[in-house]
Design an enzyme around this catalytic site. Structure first.
Site, PDB file in Angstrom:
ATOM      1  N   ASN A   1      -4.051   4.342  -0.648  1.00  0.00           N
ATOM      2  CA  ASN A   1      -3.520   3.917  -1.949  1.00  0.00           C
ATOM      3  C   ASN A   1      -3.239   2.421  -1.909  1.00  0.00           C
ATOM      4  OD1 ASN A   1      -2.514   4.874  -4.662  1.00  0.00           O
ATOM      5  ND2 ASN A   1      -0.803   3.625  -3.975  1.00  0.00           N
TER       6      ASN A   1
ATOM      7  N   ARG B   1       6.910  -4.744  -5.966  1.00  0.00           N
ATOM      8  CA  ARG B   1       7.590  -5.981  -5.574  1.00  0.00           C
ATOM      9  C   ARG B   1       8.316  -5.816  -4.247  1.00  0.00           C
ATOM     10  NH1 ARG B   1      12.140  -4.646  -9.505  1.00  0.00           N
ATOM     11  NH2 ARG B   1      13.743  -3.872  -8.102  1.00  0.00           N
TER      12      ARG B   1
ATOM     13  N   TRP C   1       8.599   0.656  -3.954  1.00  0.00           N
ATOM     14  CA  TRP C   1       7.710   1.627  -4.610  1.00  0.00           C
ATOM     15  C   TRP C   1       8.590   2.665  -5.267  1.00  0.00           C
ATOM     16  CZ3 TRP C   1       4.946   1.713   0.614  1.00  0.00           C
ATOM     17  CH2 TRP C   1       5.681   2.407   1.570  1.00  0.00           C
TER      18      TRP C   1
ATOM     19  N   GLY D   1       2.102   6.001  -5.988  1.00  0.00           N
ATOM     20  CA  GLY D   1       1.287   6.425  -4.852  1.00  0.00           C
ATOM     21  C   GLY D   1       1.914   6.110  -3.502  1.00  0.00           C
TER      22      GLY D   1
ATOM     23  N   GLU E   1      -8.294   2.717  -5.062  1.00  0.00           N
ATOM     24  CA  GLU E   1      -8.274   1.467  -5.825  1.00  0.00           C
ATOM     25  C   GLU E   1      -9.351   0.481  -5.350  1.00  0.00           C
ATOM     26  OE1 GLU E   1      -5.472   3.028  -4.916  1.00  0.00           O
ATOM     27  OE2 GLU E   1      -4.182   3.109  -6.689  1.00  0.00           O
TER      28      GLU E   1
ATOM     29  N   ASP F   1      13.905  -7.763 -14.360  1.00  0.00           N
ATOM     30  CA  ASP F   1      12.684  -6.957 -14.377  1.00  0.00           C
ATOM     31  C   ASP F   1      11.891  -7.082 -15.683  1.00  0.00           C
ATOM     32  OD1 ASP F   1      10.869  -5.044 -13.258  1.00  0.00           O
ATOM     33  OD2 ASP F   1      12.558  -4.270 -12.123  1.00  0.00           O
TER      34      ASP F   1
END
Ligand SMILES: Cc1cc2nc3c(=O)[nH]c(=O)nc-3n(C[C@H](O)[C@H](O)[C@H](O)COP(=O)(O)O)c2cc1C
Ligand SMILES: [Mn+2]
Length: 497
Positions: free
Chosen positions: A170, A175, A188, A193, A249, A298
């Protein structure tokens, strides 16, 4: 063909979309304030910025490179974002028989692996310099973005992990807070993922396979993680894309690019990274370890609160001799990340339409910060269809996190927020047309009932008619006759207006 960040910078410069800033600037808030003004200013001033002299580092800083519809398209080798959707639609047209799940599975195999598959190389630009003895993050021009941030954050990383059970890869954009020269906060979020891989590492580390057949050799405690900064812009984009679990990806980026991404073996861990990245951080996460991460200004426009997240420990820094440090600023929209999200919206529309053929178009406006608002137009044929579309979307990948879904009729322009507001308030009776339920919420939703769980709102703003059992007749919309419109257009000059 673009293959790395330097290629992309050169292309942006040729097309007049890059501004170099030669004067010294501070990575502490100053770069952020400049970038924020540029992102929210007039369109002709919204350029990619290359800060050539950032205090405390020899590396130039690239920001806002993806920050417009054009630049986002160019990054993926097209001129308009809609071309991406058209390419996906063509891919899906190719003989996709079978049911729901089967079609989704075929989607992965349709990508021409021979052409788009990653290629292993031995000589990697990202390993021109290799620091394994006392590796340090100190040389990186990591930004502090907002006054209330807990520190400096790496904001445009591609985080590589491997599923400890299935072995699949994955790549996600998560960040990273700089705790010190060798430690990063690994943000995460639960539904992503990387977090899934982390979960399984934790389960395996605890010595239980939870009913899952696992090779004993895979029962390792430390989870290898590689963080690539830079590389092919298509891969940077792919890290931000909500691909279904199990779709690689790197393969997807190769498909977007029309050629496989070159990958090199890491030096201190058993993972591969894009050979043409600028900088690679190799290391590991102990699945049992957590540390307070944040607050961080954010993309919701609010600070995400400090919470416990996993920790990344650095084992090596590998890099080019003269790397560019890519980063982005998130904050109150619109910002660069809106355009990464737009690319996803355009690319995924044909996939949504494959699952839900009544869907015509979709918009996730900047104000809705992806997970707060999804506007979708549908061709309605049977009672309850708007509700079916909402609930289906809430069950589709990261769409599960959508807080509000507004459904309008096929003729409505979902990209015209004024029109949508008009329809969405005028065409509903709240007693009949609102759907309220509860479900998983984005980690960043600060208003949810509780963290990661909360209410969802669906609005059926389609016109109502016999299908909907309305008791009063539904009126026609006001439209001038064609004949008069033509006459007035013809005579417009005569009126002296
Ligand atoms: C600039 C930017 C920063 C992001 N930061 C995070 C983050 O810190 N944590 C996170 O879980 N997702 C973050 N995302 C969203 C994820 O990248 C996105 O959900 C993606 O689908 C993750 O990949 P995955 O589906 O393979 O997990 C960010 C996206 C962008 C564009
Ligand atoms: Mn993924």
């Amino acid at each position: 063909m673009i293959g790395d960040l330097a290629d992309f910078v050169a292309l942006l410069e040729r097309r007049g979309q890059l501004r170099r800033i030669p004067v010294p600037v501070s990575p502490e808030l100053e770069v952020a304030e400049i970038t924020d003004r540029i992102s929210k200013g007039p369109a002709h001033e919204n350029l990619a910025l290359l800060f050539e002299r950032v205090d405390g580092s020899a590396m130039p800083v690239l920001v806002n490179a993806f920050g417009s519809a054009e630049r986002m398209a160019w990054a993926l080798g097209v001129e308009r974002l809609d071309e991406l959707g058209e390419r996906v639609a063509k891919l899906l047209d190719m003989n996709l028989g079978g049911g729901f799940a089967e079609r989704l599975r075929k989607l992965g195999s349709l990508i021409d692996v021979a052409r788009a598959g990653p290629r292993r190389v031995d000589q990697a630009p990202c390993q021109e310099v290799v620091e394994t003895q006392a590796p340090s993050l100190a040389g990186l021009p990591v930004l502090r973005c907002w006054p209330g941030d807990a520190g400096r954050f790496i904001t445009l990383p591609c985080v590589f992990t491997r599923d400890p059970v299935k072995g699949t890869r994955n790549v996600g954009m998560y960040r990273l807070q700089v705790f010190d020269e060798r430690t990063l906060g690994m943000h995460w979020q639960t539904h992503k993922g990387g977090a899934e891989h982390h979960y399984w590492s934790e389960v395996l580390g605890a010595g239980s396979s939870r009913g899952c057949a696992v090779d004993a050799a895979r029962l390792r405690t430390r989870m290898p993680v590689a963080i690539a900064l830079g590389g092919d812009p298509a891969l940077i984009y792919a890290a931000s894309a909500p691909l279904p679990p199990g779709i690689d990806e790197v393969l997807f980026a190769g498909w977007l690019r029309g050629g496989g991404i070159e990958m090199a073996r890491c030096r201190t861990i058993d993972l591969e990274v894009p050979a043409r990245a600028e900088i690679v951080l190799e290391g590991w996460v102990d699945p049992r370890e957590r540390r307070l991460e944040g607050p961080f200004g954010d993309h919701t426009g609010y600070y995400s609160l400090a919470r416990e997240y996993p920790v990344f420990h650095l084992t090596a820094v590998t890099r080019r001799a003269r790397p560019i440090y890519p980063t982005t600023l998130v904050g109150r929209p619109p910002q660069e990340d809106y355009w990464l999200g737009k690319a996803t919206e355009r690319l995924f529309l044909p996939i949504v339409r494959m699952m839900l053929p009544e869907v015509v178009d979709m918009n996730m406006p900047a104000e809705g910060v992806f997970h707060n608002l999804v506007i979708v137009s549908i061709r309605k044929r049977y009672p309850g269809q708007a509700r079916k579309v909402m609930t289906a979307l809430w069950g589709m990948g990261l769409m599960m996190l959508a807080k509000t879904i507004v459904v309008v009729s096929e003729h409505v322009n979902v990209h015209d927020l004024s029109e949508v507001a008009w329809r969405a308030t005028g065409n509903i009776d709240p007693k009949r047309d609102l759907v309220l339920l509860e479900g998983p919420m984005d980690d960043l939703d600060h208003a949810a009932l509780r963290h990661r769980f909360g209410g969802k709102l669906g609005l059926d703003a389609t016109e109502k008619g016999p299908l909907d059992d309305v008791t009063q007749p539904w009126p026609d919309e006001i439209v001038m006759s064609e004949e008069i419109r033509e006459r007035v257009t013809r005579r417009w000059k005569d009126y002296g207006l």
